[in-house]
Scaffold this motif. Structure first.
Motif, PDB file in Angstrom:
ATOM      1  N   ILE A 162       0.748  -1.090   0.085  1.00  0.00           N
ATOM      2  CA  ILE A 162      -0.058   0.043   0.008  1.00  0.00           C
ATOM      3  C   ILE A 162       0.709   1.245   0.230  1.00  0.00           C
ATOM      4  N   PRO A 163       0.580   2.159  -0.898  1.00  0.00           N
ATOM      5  CA  PRO A 163       1.547   3.497  -0.917  1.00  0.00           C
ATOM      6  C   PRO A 163       1.189   4.321   0.224  1.00  0.00           C
ATOM      7  N   ILE A 164       2.235   4.766   0.952  1.00  0.00           N
ATOM      8  CA  ILE A 164       2.373   5.894   2.034  1.00  0.00           C
ATOM      9  C   ILE A 164       2.967   7.155   1.455  1.00  0.00           C
ATOM     10  N   ASP A 165       2.314   8.131   2.062  1.00  0.00           N
ATOM     11  CA  ASP A 165       2.847   9.420   1.506  1.00  0.00           C
ATOM     12  C   ASP A 165       4.173   9.719   1.820  1.00  0.00           C
ATOM     13  N   THR A 166       5.090   9.954   0.941  1.00  0.00           N
ATOM     14  CA  THR A 166       6.848   9.778   1.304  1.00  0.00           C
ATOM     15  C   THR A 166       7.216  10.916   2.341  1.00  0.00           C
ATOM     16  N   ASP A 167       6.480  12.133   2.034  1.00  0.00           N
ATOM     17  CA  ASP A 167       6.809  13.204   3.167  1.00  0.00           C
ATOM     18  C   ASP A 167       6.523  12.987   4.359  1.00  0.00           C
ATOM     19  N   PHE A 168       5.074  12.293   4.711  1.00  0.00           N
ATOM     20  CA  PHE A 168       4.763  11.822   5.810  1.00  0.00           C
ATOM     21  C   PHE A 168       5.713  10.599   6.433  1.00  0.00           C
ATOM     22  N   SER A 169       6.247   9.840   5.549  1.00  0.00           N
ATOM     23  CA  SER A 169       7.189   8.671   6.035  1.00  0.00           C
ATOM     24  C   SER A 169       8.167   9.369   6.516  1.00  0.00           C
ATOM     25  N   ILE A 170       9.095  10.490   5.993  1.00  0.00           N
ATOM     26  CA  ILE A 170      10.162  11.247   6.467  1.00  0.00           C
ATOM     27  C   ILE A 170       9.840  11.788   7.982  1.00  0.00           C
ATOM     28  N   LYS A 171       8.514  12.412   8.081  1.00  0.00           N
ATOM     29  CA  LYS A 171       8.048  12.737   9.353  1.00  0.00           C
ATOM     30  C   LYS A 171       8.138  11.818  10.517  1.00  0.00           C
ATOM     31  N   LEU A 172       7.650  10.457  10.121  1.00  0.00           N
ATOM     32  CA  LEU A 172       7.612   9.304  11.037  1.00  0.00           C
ATOM     33  C   LEU A 172       9.067   9.066  11.213  1.00  0.00           C
ATOM     34  N   ARG A 173       9.967   9.064  10.222  1.00  0.00           N
ATOM     35  CA  ARG A 173      11.526   8.936  10.414  1.00  0.00           C
ATOM     36  C   ARG A 173      12.080   9.725  11.480  1.00  0.00           C
ATOM     37  N   ASN A 174      11.526  10.909  11.389  1.00  0.00           N
ATOM     38  CA  ASN A 174      12.349  12.021  12.246  1.00  0.00           C
ATOM     39  C   ASN A 174      11.761  11.737  13.632  1.00  0.00           C
ATOM     40  N   SER A 175      10.586  11.257  13.856  1.00  0.00           N
ATOM     41  CA  SER A 175      10.096  11.154  15.188  1.00  0.00           C
ATOM     42  C   SER A 175      10.726   9.849  15.783  1.00  0.00           C
ATOM     43  N   ALA A 176      10.821   8.686  14.988  1.00  0.00           N
ATOM     44  CA  ALA A 176      11.609   7.606  15.306  1.00  0.00           C
ATOM     45  C   ALA A 176      12.913   7.978  15.624  1.00  0.00           C
ATOM     46  N   GLU A 177      13.570   8.721  14.876  1.00  0.00           N
ATOM     47  CA  GLU A 177      15.140   8.981  15.138  1.00  0.00           C
ATOM     48  C   GLU A 177      15.161   9.799  16.398  1.00  0.00           C
ATOM     49  N   SER A 178      14.462  10.901  16.754  1.00  0.00           N
ATOM     50  CA  SER A 178      14.585  11.600  17.735  1.00  0.00           C
ATOM     51  C   SER A 178      14.400  10.537  18.922  1.00  0.00           C
ATOM     52  N   LYS A 179      13.569   9.678  18.827  1.00  0.00           N
ATOM     53  CA  LYS A 179      13.247   8.936  20.039  1.00  0.00           C
ATOM     54  C   LYS A 179      14.432   7.961  20.446  1.00  0.00           C
ATOM     55  N   PHE A 180      14.970   7.545  19.340  1.00  0.00           N
ATOM     56  CA  PHE A 180      16.089   6.582  19.486  1.00  0.00           C
ATOM     57  C   PHE A 180      17.487   7.433  19.890  1.00  0.00           C
ATOM     58  N   ASN A 181      17.537   8.677  19.403  1.00  0.00           N
ATOM     59  CA  ASN A 181      18.444   9.238  20.110  1.00  0.00           C
ATOM     60  C   ASN A 181      18.259   9.918  21.525  1.00  0.00           C
ATOM     61  N   SER A 182      17.118   9.962  21.990  1.00  0.00           N
ATOM     62  CA  SER A 182      16.879  10.119  23.258  1.00  0.00           C
ATOM     63  C   SER A 182      16.703   8.532  24.227  1.00  0.00           C
ATOM     64  N   ASP A 183      17.471   7.576  23.899  1.00  0.00           N
ATOM     65  CA  ASP A 183      17.364   6.608  24.625  1.00  0.00           C
ATOM     66  C   ASP A 183      16.205   5.943  25.112  1.00  0.00           C
ATOM     67  N   LEU A 184      14.953   6.102  24.198  1.00  0.00           N
ATOM     68  CA  LEU A 184      13.740   5.741  24.546  1.00  0.00           C
ATOM     69  C   LEU A 184      13.298   4.355  23.942  1.00  0.00           C
ATOM     70  N   PHE A 185      14.348   3.698  23.015  1.00  0.00           N
ATOM     71  CA  PHE A 185      14.264   2.470  22.557  1.00  0.00           C
ATOM     72  C   PHE A 185      14.462   1.528  23.413  1.00  0.00           C
ATOM     73  N   LYS A 186      13.869   0.163  23.255  1.00  0.00           N
ATOM     74  CA  LYS A 186      14.521  -1.001  24.408  1.00  0.00           C
ATOM     75  C   LYS A 186      14.716  -2.105  23.315  1.00  0.00           C
ATOM     76  N   ALA A 187      15.699  -3.108  23.709  1.00  0.00           N
ATOM     77  CA  ALA A 187      15.965  -4.271  23.130  1.00  0.00           C
ATOM     78  C   ALA A 187      14.684  -5.003  22.862  1.00  0.00           C
ATOM     79  N   ALA A 188      14.515  -5.377  21.575  1.00  0.00           N
ATOM     80  CA  ALA A 188      13.142  -6.284  21.169  1.00  0.00           C
ATOM     81  C   ALA A 188      13.202  -7.666  21.808  1.00  0.00           C
ATOM     82  N   ARG A 189      12.251  -8.258  22.317  1.00  0.00           N
ATOM     83  CA  ARG A 189      12.269  -9.432  22.634  1.00  0.00           C
ATOM     84  C   ARG A 189      11.505 -10.359  21.555  1.00  0.00           C
ATOM     85  N   VAL A 190      11.681 -11.645  21.472  1.00  0.00           N
ATOM     86  CA  VAL A 190      10.989 -12.777  21.063  1.00  0.00           C
ATOM     87  C   VAL A 190       9.857 -13.150  21.418  1.00  0.00           C
TER      88      VAL A 190
END
Length: 200
Positions: free
Chosen positions: A26-54
């Protein structure tokens, strides 16, 4: 996020493909994808991510998967307007799937995932004996200018045959039946996605 106003009608052609071949893009608006990327990257750089579990394991198992995740909870104060728009439109997707397939779909799970270079997720299914309520899985890609040598493709399988191999390029959402086995190949540069499940 989705390039249409009447989303239920927009989704119908993709649901027909999902019904016949067990997956669709399904196509996604590319500009919105970049907004999501910026949001994810900001959270990652703020150490909000956790190691994934199985699934069904209380601890990370780095030999199977070694990505990091951030769960999107609609009630969380850490979500921004971009995150909320994504959750709202994915909820419309859930309701549209419910109506099209006449299924009792009531829950949505969703998280950002980051795979730094050298990371992967071995072949698995999102449905297990202990967790059998996931019906549809999706991945929204958030990566610009992804090249073939960058790796990180999503492979889907049906009866040991490769069903799809998808490059993780922004502007693309993969929706598939959760029972399908799939894997994320080793990535050679940082790979971001928004991943989730629509479930009973």
């Amino acid at each position: 996020m989705f390039p249409a106003n009447n989303l239920p009608q927009f989704f119908e052609e993709y649901f027909e493909e999902l019904s016949t071949q067990s997956w669709t893009q399904i196509p996604i608006d590319t500009d919105f994808s970049i907004k999501l990327r910026n949001s994810a990257e900001s959270k990652f750089n703020s150490d909000l991510f956790k190691a994934a579990r199985v699934t069904d394991s209380i601890n990370p198992l780095p030999t199977i998967r070694n990505d990091s995740i951030f769960w999107l909870d609609a009630k969380s104060e850490t979500l921004n307007a971009t995150d909320q728009v994504a959750l709202t439109q994915i909820d419309v997707l859930k309701e549209s799937l419910k109506n099209y397939f006449r299924l009792s779909l009531t829950e949505l799970e969703c998280h950002y995932a980051v795979y730094p270079a050298g990371h992967f997720y071995k072949k698995h299914s999102d449905v297990t004996a202990q967790n059998n309520k996931r019906i549809f899985s999706f991945v929204i890609y958030l990566n610009n200018s992804w090249q073939p040598d960058d790796g990180g493709e999503l492979l889907g399988y049906e009866e040991e045959q490769t069903l799809f191999k998808i490059r993780p390029q922004a502007g693309n959402m993969i929706l598939f039946k959760s029972e399908l086995e799939h894997e994320v190949l080793t990535t050679y540069k940082t790979r971001y996605s928004l991943t989730g499940w629509i479930r009973k």
